[in-house]
Scaffold this motif. Structure first.
Motif, mmCIF file in Angstrom:
data_model
loop_
_atom_site.group_PDB
_atom_site.id
_atom_site.type_symbol
_atom_site.label_atom_id
_atom_site.label_comp_id
_atom_site.label_asym_id
_atom_site.label_seq_id
_atom_site.Cartn_x
_atom_site.Cartn_y
_atom_site.Cartn_z
ATOM 1 N N HIS A 1 58.466 41.661 59.090
ATOM 2 C CA HIS A 1 57.627 42.210 60.172
ATOM 3 C C HIS A 1 56.727 41.131 60.779
ATOM 4 C CE1 HIS A 1 54.390 42.618 57.109
ATOM 5 N NE2 HIS A 1 53.550 42.705 58.123
ATOM 6 N N ASP B 1 42.807 43.853 56.038
ATOM 7 C CA ASP B 1 44.033 44.644 55.902
ATOM 8 C C ASP B 1 44.230 45.092 54.454
ATOM 9 O OD1 ASP B 1 46.488 45.768 56.654
ATOM 10 O OD2 ASP B 1 47.587 43.937 56.162
ATOM 11 N N HIS C 1 48.057 43.166 63.889
ATOM 12 C CA HIS C 1 48.650 42.386 62.793
ATOM 13 C C HIS C 1 50.042 42.869 62.359
ATOM 14 C CE1 HIS C 1 46.526 45.694 60.822
ATOM 15 N NE2 HIS C 1 47.336 45.545 59.788
ATOM 16 N N ASP C 2 50.269 44.183 62.377
ATOM 17 C CA ASP C 2 51.547 44.703 61.878
ATOM 18 C C ASP C 2 52.486 45.134 62.989
ATOM 19 O OD1 ASP C 2 51.371 44.293 59.200
ATOM 20 O OD2 ASP C 2 50.477 46.247 58.748
ATOM 21 N N HIS D 1 48.557 36.892 58.480
ATOM 22 C CA HIS D 1 47.769 37.885 57.734
ATOM 23 C C HIS D 1 48.304 38.173 56.337
ATOM 24 C CE1 HIS D 1 50.744 40.758 59.388
ATOM 25 N NE2 HIS D 1 50.338 41.618 58.455
ATOM 26 N N HIS D 2 49.489 37.613 56.001
ATOM 27 C CA HIS D 2 49.967 37.762 54.612
ATOM 28 C C HIS D 2 49.958 36.434 53.856
ATOM 29 C CE1 HIS D 2 50.876 41.993 54.620
ATOM 30 N NE2 HIS D 2 51.477 41.867 55.807
HETATM 31 FE FE FE2 Z 1 51.391 43.205 57.514
#
Ligand code: FE2
Length: 349
Positions: free
Chosen positions: A228, A283, A199-200, A254-255
């Motif tokens: 990101h 997360d 995810h990151d 995911h955000h």
């Molecule tokens: Fe993230």
């Protein structure tokens, strides 16, 4: 080569058997349909010479039943050669017709031709089977390579701020538990577990000064931090493999938040892919329980209650319920992959 001769007249069977044995064929004999079917059920037969007019089950019926279970070529040997009967015979599975009385030479030529075709088909099936096997093996290897490349990318991305790699493992495991709690299918659960750690990945393109800043980020710094997500999607690029596709969805979403106040696209509710909704919660939960340069880790209870409060706000209500209903399993992972980023203080607000 084994040939089954089926005829109710013993003399015909005997004659055919002599002719065929002289040419090196092995012969099996049956004097009615029932016994012919019994032989076919028990033995490997390469060809059947089948009389049409027999007491009991007719030759046509025998042909039909044989073809329902085995692909054995059938030559119908018959005195009646009326066109309708021939068509009926072909429909029932006959491959050839030979009219009585027949010439020995013609009989042997027809048998030879049919067996040649059968052998060719057998070889072809073998080749197809072999190629299918190689293709499956190539796909299996490709899958392993895919996973390996993903893993290495992950190591590169996480190296700077999580060199133990435990954060990504926990997010993968939490996501798996939530996906299982939602009753998703096994294949999808595995995909989520494998790709959630990505995810990151876009943080690889964010400055260390921002990533590891010991204080809260300024508005401008946070705007840079948010990039990101986009950097991550550029690294992965939506591809055709389910692995890459799921990773892409997770990175991009995911955000996002259930109510539409997340980033980068302010997507709302079920417009956010399920994988993204699952990893969003996993997360955040891991971030809550872990220490960051600017904050200590929250205790378990405090973190769970924050998640509960965010049901239907930040998080999908079903995803939240799947998380809350499986706290024991989540706790096992939490305890198993502990690291020094977690400073538990029950009195932390
Ligand atoms: Fe993230």
């Amino acid at each position: 080569m084994k040939i089954l001769i089926v005829d109710d007249e013993e003399a015909n069977v005997k004659l055919l058997s002599v002719i065929l044995s002289r040419k090196g064929y092995e012969t099996l004999k049956a004097y009615d349909g029932e016994s012919a079917l019994a032989i076919v059920g028990k033995q490997d037969v390469d060809l059947i010479l089948l009389d049409v007019m027999m007491p009991g089950i007719s030759g046509f019926e025998v042909a039909k039943r044989v073809k329902a279970i085995k692909q054995i070529p059938i030559i119908m040997v018959t005195g009646l050669m009326d066109r309708d009967k021939i068509i009926e015979g072909f429909k029932n599975g006959a491959d050839e017709f030979l009219s009585k009385p027949y010439l020995q030479e013609e009989l042997l030529l027809r048998i030879g031709n049919i067996l040649k075709v059968k052998e060719y088909q057998n070889n072809l099936e073998g080749v197809v089977e072999e190629r299918t096997k190689s293709l499956k093996e190539a796909l299996r290897r490709l899958n392993i390579v895919n996973k390996e490349v993903m893993h290495r990318l992950l190591v590169a991305a996480e190296y700077r701020d999580d060199n133990t790699g435990k954060h990504v493992v926990r997010v993968g495991e939490y996501s798996r538990i939530i996906a299982e709690g939602l009753g998703l299918d096994k294949e999808y659960i595995e995909l989520i577990q494998q790709t959630a750690p990505m995810h990151d990945i876009g943080k690889i393109g964010v400055s260390d000064l921002i990533l590891n800043k010991p204080d809260k980020l300024t508005f401008e710094e946070f705007e840079i931090m948010k990039t990101h997500v986009i950097i991550g999607t550029r690294i992965i690029e939506k591809g055709e493999s389910p692995l890459i596709e799921t990773a892409y969805d997770i990175i991009l979403h995911h955000h996002e938040k259930w109510t539409g106040q997340g980033y980068p696209n302010s997507k709302k509710g079920k417009d956010i892919p399920l994988s993204g909704r699952i990893v969003a919660l996993a997360d955040v939960f891991d971030a809550l329980t872990s220490a960051r340069p600017y904050k200590p880790g929250f205790a378990w209870d405090k973190s769970v209650s924050i998640i509960k409060e965010e049901r239907e706000k930040h998080f999908d209500p079903d995803v939240t319920d799947a998380f809350l209903n499986n706290q024991e399993k989540i706790k096992t992972v939490y305890d198993q992959y502990t690291d020094n980023t977690r400073i538990e203080k029950t009195n932390v607000a």
